[in-house]
Enzyme design. Structure first.
Site, PDB file in Angstrom:
ATOM      1  N   GLY A  12       2.686  -6.287  15.523  1.00 41.15           N
ATOM      2  CA  GLY A  12       2.922  -7.727  15.564  1.00 41.15           C
ATOM      3  C   GLY A  12       4.322  -8.049  16.063  1.00 41.15           C
ATOM      4  N   VAL A  59      -4.591  -2.329   5.819  1.00 42.23           N
ATOM      5  CA  VAL A  59      -3.938  -1.978   4.544  1.00 42.23           C
ATOM      6  C   VAL A  59      -4.595  -2.653   3.337  1.00 42.23           C
ATOM      7  CG1 VAL A  59      -1.716  -1.446   5.594  1.00 42.23           C
ATOM      8  CG2 VAL A  59      -2.138  -3.769   4.741  1.00 42.23           C
ATOM      9  N   LYS A  93      -6.363 -11.299   1.571  1.00 44.64           N
ATOM     10  CA  LYS A  93      -6.491  -9.884   1.188  1.00 44.64           C
ATOM     11  C   LYS A  93      -5.261  -9.063   1.560  1.00 44.64           C
ATOM     12  CE  LYS A  93     -10.585  -7.848   1.717  1.00 44.64           C
ATOM     13  NZ  LYS A  93     -11.887  -7.536   2.359  1.00 44.64           N
ATOM     14  N   ALA A 116       7.621  -8.784   3.257  1.00 44.17           N
ATOM     15  CA  ALA A 116       7.904  -9.973   4.060  1.00 44.17           C
ATOM     16  C   ALA A 116       7.317 -11.175   3.345  1.00 44.17           C
ATOM     17  CB  ALA A 116       7.269  -9.831   5.432  1.00 44.17           C
ATOM     18  N   TYR A 147      -2.375 -18.481   2.728  1.00 43.78           N
ATOM     19  CA  TYR A 147      -1.148 -17.746   3.076  1.00 43.78           C
ATOM     20  C   TYR A 147      -0.111 -17.915   1.966  1.00 43.78           C
ATOM     21  CZ  TYR A 147       2.879 -16.362   6.028  1.00 43.78           C
ATOM     22  OH  TYR A 147       3.989 -15.751   6.568  1.00 43.78           O
ATOM     23  N   TYR A 161       5.980  -4.557 -10.240  1.00 45.14           N
ATOM     24  CA  TYR A 161       6.188  -3.116 -10.001  1.00 45.14           C
ATOM     25  C   TYR A 161       7.659  -2.758 -10.193  1.00 45.14           C
ATOM     26  CZ  TYR A 161       1.652  -1.299  -8.617  1.00 45.14           C
ATOM     27  OH  TYR A 161       0.360  -0.847  -8.643  1.00 45.14           O
TER      28      TYR A 161
END
Ligand code: UDP
Length: 329
Positions: A12, A59, A93, A116, A147, A161
């Site tokens: 991209g 991914v 997703k 990002a 989005y 995490y």
């Protein structure tokens, strides 16, 4: 061997510039893309180099990488309002499942992960300019919700995490960015206006053009991301150019730049289109010693030269992915 970095969304606009930067810095670059919106032409020059590998993979599905991995940069996502309408589920997703898979991979490899994020987490902002402390004004069920909410979830998951697993994580909130390799037909305002000028069409301003954006040249953004990755700051940092402009003024700038004889035509404002957007970049300055350096005049000139160099076919067609032969499955 040098350190290795996995870059998702590598074919991209931003991903490809990151591949170039990390390759140049001596990293082993593992580039991953499912090529829904990416274009292999953006990284074609890296194919065949010793420290560069490309993986055609989505991914949102389990991600496997063999060997050691030091860094993950998650840049896979559609990033234009038109794409969200065309591929809303994939957009959700890749931000949610994709992020989870990559966080799992980062944990397994003990890698540092940078995600990002976006100024869209602020929605149609009530605070101006936007600071990282502002929680935003997002419509979850509007056209941009797929989005915005994926990116908000992505930030929450990444932070979990970080706090629960002690993973090294970084979050960049990217404001409108432009430069060579932007997709001509993704509907975003800069390629839209330049493409229209080059094809001899009128420039389409949505609404009355009083909405604002602040455009950052890609090299500045990449430098900010690079510094953030190697900083020790785990909370979100805005990276963008604070030079704010209305979309009407922007159309006038493009008309001047391209010398087109076309005029501006007005179209309805899309739903939930943010009225104003400008980054507060105090954090980037304080923590990273970063600020945008490239003026819009300089950046637009380089970008216009890029779009001018495209073939007639590219200028008029939407189908640009024809590099299947290069792909390592
Ligand atoms: N826009 C426009 N004409 C176009 C495309 C976009 O006036 O052909 C406007 C759009 O309504 C928005 C701004 O330009 O207010 C920036 O749009 P873009 O899709 O580039 O990014 P956004 O910042 O809205 O995500």
């Amino acid at each position: 061997m040098g350190k290795s970095v996995l870059i998702t969304g590598a074919a991209g606009f931003l991903g490809s510039h990151l591949c170039d930067r990390f390759y140049k810095e001596g990293f082993r670059v593992l580039a991953m893309d499912n090529l829904i919106t990416g274009n292999l032409k953006n990284i074609e020059h890296l194919f065949g180099k010793e420290n560069f590998e490309f993986y055609h993979h989505d991914v949102s599905k389990y991600v496997h990488v063999s060997g050691e991995l030091d860094y993950i940069l998650h840049f896979a996502s559609p990033a234009s309002p038109i794409d969200y309408l065309k591929i809303p589920i994939q957009t959700l997703k890749v931000g949610s499942l994709g992020t989870h898979n990559l966080l799992g991979l980062a944990k397994a490899k003990n890698a540092r992960m940078l995600i990002a994020s976006t100024s869209e987490v602020y929605g149609d902002p009530m605070v101006h300019p936007q600071t990282e402390e502002y929680y935003g004004n997002v419509n979850p069920v509007g056209p941009r919700g797929v989005y915005d909410e994926a990116k908000r979830f992505q930030e929450a998951m990444t932070m979990a995490y970080h706090t629960y697993h002690g993973l090294e994580t970084r979050i960049v909130r990217i404001f409108n960015t432009y430069g060579p390799r932007m997709r001509l037909n993704d509907g975003r305002v800069l390629p839209a206006f330049i493409g229209q000028a080059l094809r001899g069409e009128d420039l389409t301003v949505f609404g009355d053009g009083s909405q604002t954006r602040s455009f950052c040249y890609v090299d500045d953004l990449i430098e900010g991301i690079y510094r953030l990755l190697f900083s020790d700051y785990a909370y979100p940092v805005n990276i963008g150019n604070p030079d704010e402009i209305t979309i009407s003024q922007f159309a006038e700038e493009i008309i001047k730049l391209t010398g087109t004889n076309q005029k501006v035509v007005y179209k309805p404002l899309p739903k939930d289109d943010p009225m104003q957007r400008q980054p507060n970049t105090d954090k980037a300055r304080e923590i990273l010693g970063w600020e945008a350096k490239v003026s819009r005049a300089e950046g637009l000139k380089i970008t216009y030269d890029y779009f001018k160099s495209l073939s007639k076919e590219e200028l008029f067609t939407k189908d640009h992915n024809n590099f299947e032969g290069y792909i390592k499955k």
